[in-house]
Design an enzyme around this catalytic site. Sequence first.
Site, short mmCIF file in Angstrom:
data_model
loop_
_atom_site.label_atom_id
_atom_site.label_comp_id
_atom_site.label_asym_id
_atom_site.label_seq_id
_atom_site.Cartn_x
_atom_site.Cartn_y
_atom_site.Cartn_z
N GLY A 77 0.84 -1.19 0.00
CA GLY A 77 0.00 0.00 0.00
C GLY A 77 0.88 1.24 0.00
O GLY A 77 1.02 1.94 -1.00
N CYS A 123 -10.15 21.46 17.64
CA CYS A 123 -10.09 21.74 19.08
C CYS A 123 -9.59 20.53 19.85
O CYS A 123 -10.35 19.87 20.57
CB CYS A 123 -11.45 22.19 19.56
SG CYS A 123 -11.87 23.77 18.86
N1 LLP Z 1 -1.93 -6.21 3.97
C1 LLP Z 1 -2.50 -6.19 5.18
C2 LLP Z 1 -3.16 -7.41 5.65
C3 LLP Z 1 -2.44 -5.04 5.97
O1 LLP Z 1 -3.00 -5.04 7.18
C4 LLP Z 1 -1.80 -3.87 5.47
C5 LLP Z 1 -1.75 -2.65 6.26
C6 LLP Z 1 -1.24 -3.92 4.19
C7 LLP Z 1 -1.31 -5.11 3.46
C8 LLP Z 1 -0.55 -2.76 3.56
O2 LLP Z 1 0.59 -2.41 4.24
P1 LLP Z 1 1.59 -1.30 3.67
O3 LLP Z 1 2.24 -1.86 2.44
O4 LLP Z 1 0.78 -0.10 3.36
O5 LLP Z 1 2.54 -1.08 4.78
N2 LLP Z 1 -2.59 3.69 9.06
C9 LLP Z 1 -1.23 3.28 9.33
C10 LLP Z 1 -0.87 2.03 8.59
C11 LLP Z 1 -1.79 0.86 8.88
C12 LLP Z 1 -1.42 -0.36 8.10
C13 LLP Z 1 -2.47 -1.41 8.22
N3 LLP Z 1 -2.26 -2.57 7.42
C14 LLP Z 1 -0.28 4.42 8.98
O6 LLP Z 1 -0.74 5.48 8.57
O7 LLP Z 1 0.92 4.29 9.16
#
Ligand code: LLP
Length: 427
Positions: free
Chosen positions: A281, A350
């Site tokens: 992601g 706020c």
């Molecule tokens: N696959 C699964 C099962 C996941 O839970 C996630 C992310 C991804 C793939 C993608 O991971 P990435 O490649 O994006 O690291 N909101 C948080 C990040 C939460 C990630 C949750 N899971 C932030 O802003 O850092």
Amino acid sequence: MHHFAYKNGVLHAEDVPLSDIAGQVGTPFYCYSTATLERHYRVFSEAFARSSTATPVLICFSVKSNSNLAVVSTLANMGAGADVVSEGEIRIARKAGIPADKIVFSGVGKKPGEMAYALDEGILMFNVESEPELEALNDVAVSKNMRAPISLRVNPDVDANTHVKITTGKAENKFGIAWERAHAVYARAAELPGIEIVGVDVHIGSQITSLEPFRTAFAKVAELVRELQAQGHAVANVDLGGGLGIPYMQGNEPPPHPEEYGRIASDAFADLDVRLLFEPGRIIAGNAGVLVSEVIYVKNGEAKDFVILDAGMNDLIRPTLYDAWHDMLPLVEATPDTPHLSADIVGPVCESGDIFASNRDLPLLAAGDRLAILSAGAYGAVQASTYNARPLVAEVMVNGADWAVVRERQTYDALLADNRIPAWLGG
Ligand code: LLP
């Protein structure tokens, strides 16, 4: 690498000055760069194409990181699949043109209705995260006279050395099936009439900046796949999740390159007859988006100075939630003799936690100046809320010299449209 850079002293997204967009859509707004999205997708996929073994690979963009239809469509056009965690995300992926047989469905709390929807769509596989979920999925599939293709998401108990709120592969995390239970649950899955085993899945966390946790997890999973195949389970897909980190702070040592990551993944599974799936992601979308905001006031406080922006924690919650650092650039480039300030860069919400950066050194800013908060393409707009009755901000996509609004700024009418006053209050 991304395509947000100064040209003639003005910050551009590809060939478009961000100030032009600000002039037309107002602030705040998210801006995504097509060239950056495409580049990141290409670099990630080429990491496997170039490795010595020709392991087949499917890249499933993690829609939770950025679910804007234009972003997902851009990646769909490049051949991406999707990693989804809800019926809503399946709908987005499908609407963006991702074929159902390239969709994997993760998440610890899939409801029967969502399972039925995914079965009807004909998705590639369910990444099952618990024993009760396996039984529930079997029930749904049997009731529809179908078989649900599954992998079990196993929890390898590996420390990803990332922020505690985004680590997922430790035994104490809610995600996945305990490593020790894996064989027993696969045996159970093989007995269930509504279940068809097609793979194994793992995901250890996000914003991971060293290869070691991946290496450890991949080795454990490869061993498990070998054992499961030896037991006769048809493990044809190995989903290695997402998690590779991105550089948030210019000048810091960058996280490992996708090529190194690709190599360790391909090496770990070189002797196995499987297809590798990835769910990136952040590495695709993170540095492909910025949040552009305008300074409302500069307030000289007793203890410190504050730059008050028109974007707040409801628009981008990462600094508040994960103490995340985001670089910031004024839309008009500072000259070497521009004075600097050190201030807290805050939003109008706020909450004391509505801070984008503390004691940040930036070129002097005044009311009306605009700045871009970088690396906001992943987990930015998707985590926005309307807290403080602030409408969701506009999203814009740039493609070379062209740009378009890809999500309208929410109107006040839309903000209120789904509220109802009950009869006893005169509604
Ligand atoms: N696959 C699964 C099962 C996941 O839970 C996630 C992310 C991804 C793939 C993608 O991971 P990435 O490649 O994006 O690291 N909101 C948080 C990040 C939460 C990630 C949750 N899971 C932030 O802003 O850092």
